[in-house]
Write an enzyme that holds these catalytic residues in place. Structure first.
Site, mmCIF file in Angstrom:
data_model
loop_
_atom_site.group_PDB
_atom_site.id
_atom_site.type_symbol
_atom_site.label_atom_id
_atom_site.label_comp_id
_atom_site.label_asym_id
_atom_site.label_seq_id
_atom_site.Cartn_x
_atom_site.Cartn_y
_atom_site.Cartn_z
ATOM 1 N N CYS A 44 13.359 0.594 -44.755
ATOM 2 C CA CYS A 44 14.364 1.570 -44.455
ATOM 3 C C CYS A 44 15.827 0.604 -44.626
ATOM 4 O O CYS A 44 16.999 1.140 -44.611
ATOM 5 C CB CYS A 44 14.510 1.880 -43.202
ATOM 6 S SG CYS A 44 12.903 3.190 -42.913
ATOM 7 N N ASN A 99 13.166 11.611 -42.752
ATOM 8 C CA ASN A 99 13.286 10.361 -43.156
ATOM 9 C C ASN A 99 12.906 9.885 -44.411
ATOM 10 O O ASN A 99 11.868 9.817 -44.926
ATOM 11 C CB ASN A 99 12.602 9.462 -42.132
ATOM 12 C CG ASN A 99 12.500 8.035 -42.179
ATOM 13 O OD1 ASN A 99 12.968 7.371 -42.977
ATOM 14 N ND2 ASN A 99 12.094 7.247 -40.815
ATOM 15 N N HIS A 129 20.859 4.928 -40.896
ATOM 16 C CA HIS A 129 19.542 5.372 -41.586
ATOM 17 C C HIS A 129 19.136 6.577 -40.702
ATOM 18 O O HIS A 129 19.181 6.563 -39.588
ATOM 19 C CB HIS A 129 18.584 3.971 -41.337
ATOM 20 C CG HIS A 129 17.080 4.385 -41.627
ATOM 21 N ND1 HIS A 129 16.872 5.287 -42.666
ATOM 22 C CD2 HIS A 129 16.051 4.450 -40.633
ATOM 23 C CE1 HIS A 129 15.462 5.459 -42.493
ATOM 24 N NE2 HIS A 129 15.044 4.849 -41.409
#
Length: 344
Positions: free
Chosen positions: A124, A300, A269
């Site tokens: 990420c 996500n 993020h």
């Protein structure tokens, strides 16, 4: 005789993001569909993560094709030709060919087949890692324009019967073109890792041990090879993200010489809405600063989440071209990268 000296490389004084683009798969997976896989409720999923739906890629929406679509938009917005791209960096953990790098396939499809092209695996934080590398390439003189892509097909690594992760992940691609600038457009990237916690987000097994096992049914209800899945120990990740990443975000602000009230956007993020809210509180971010909440409709998407959220904020008018934005990515490894950037 005087000893020969190497001529130093010279590049632009500064760099900035010139264009951004994104690609979101066609298929929408609402929470109601996820509830057919796990014993849960829509309220539980929303409360735990802030997610109402996510996008999952179909057979024709490969890592390559999603990247090409997102990159094409970023290149067009930057107002350059593909042939001017002097480097392609692809951040991903879901391209399943060990070699060649998917970046080389993307380079060919975009029309810049001679550009240096390589993949990085930083989960990420991958987009932030790629941004840091691109900034160094431009200021170091090895490229004039660098394409940074974050792309994931995390649906391929999702165990739809795992109650702790089945609702979290999505697919998509985001891309930016980084190029020269007369003024600073990318602040110092604060990056690093906490390898002592490398096992709190991981695959269930290595690829070699997965080979030869029976096929399984994937999230699309189709027969698929037996692949490893993602596992996450939620509480340690949550604590680390909230407390440690708020410190990293503040370091990025300090390094850029910017205060929170000078920001035009906060683009973290898209991991979890509760993490975002806790970071806002820890940073004492003014209510006037718009915050990316793309996770609600996208899930996500790991390396793709920041550029996708950036594109959406610019498209909706939540943020404006020329605004200063604080970005921060964090995830498996555990790795992180944060910086203040000028929005394209």
């Amino acid at each position: 005789m005087t000893a020969a000296q190497i001529r130093p490389a010279t590049g632009a004084a500064f760099s900035r993001i010139h264009g951004v683009g994104g690609y979101r798969p066609v298929r929408v997976i609402p929470n109601s569909e996820v509830l057919g896989w796990i014993d849960s409720s829509d309220e539980w999923i929303r409360t735990r993560s802030g997610i109402t739906e996510r996008r999952w890629a179909g057979p024709d929406e490969s890592v390559t094709e999603m990247s090409v679509q997102a990159a094409g938009k970023a290149i067009a917005q930057a107002g350059i030709d593909p042939g001017q791209i002097g480097g392609i960096i692809v951040a991903t953990v879901s391209h399943f060919k060990q070699t060649p790098a998917v970046a080389t396939e993307i380079a060919l499809k975009l029309g810049c087949p001679t550009a240096p092209a390589f993949d990085i695996s930083a989960a990420c934080a991958g987009f932030g890692y790629g941004l840091n590398l691109a900034d160094g390439m431009i200021r170091g003189g090895s490229a004039e324009y660098v394409l940074v892509i974050g792309v994931e097909r995390l649906s391929d690594l999702t165990d739809i019967h795992d109650r702790s992760t089945a609702f979290i992940f999505g697919d998509g691609a985001g891309a930016v073109v980084v190029g020269p600038s007369d003024t600073p457009g990318i602040g110092k990237v604060i990056w690093g890792s906490d390898a002592t916690q490398k096992d709190v987000i991981t695959q269930t097994e290595a690829w070699d041990t997965a080979l030869g096992k029976p096929d399984a049914i994937n999230g699309a209800g189709e027969q698929a090879p037996h692949w490893p899945a993602l596992r996450m120990d939620g509480q340690p990740v949550f604590r680390w993200a909230v407390w440690e990443m708020a410190k990293v975000a503040q370091q990025a602000l300090d390094a850029a010489g910017v205060t929170a009230d000078q920001l035009g956007a906060f683009i973290p993020h898209q991991a979890n809405m509760r993490i975002t809210d806790a970071m806002i509180k820890a940073l004492k971010l003014p209510e006037s600063v718009p915050v990316a909440r793309d996770i609600a409709e996208t899930g996500n998407t790991s390396a793709a989440s920041i550029p996708l959220a950036m594109e959406r904020m610019l498209q909706t008018g939540e943020a404006k071209s020329g605004d200063l934005a604080l970005i921060i990515g964090f995830g498996a490894g555990l790795v992180y990268a944060a910086a203040v950037v000028t929005l394209p």
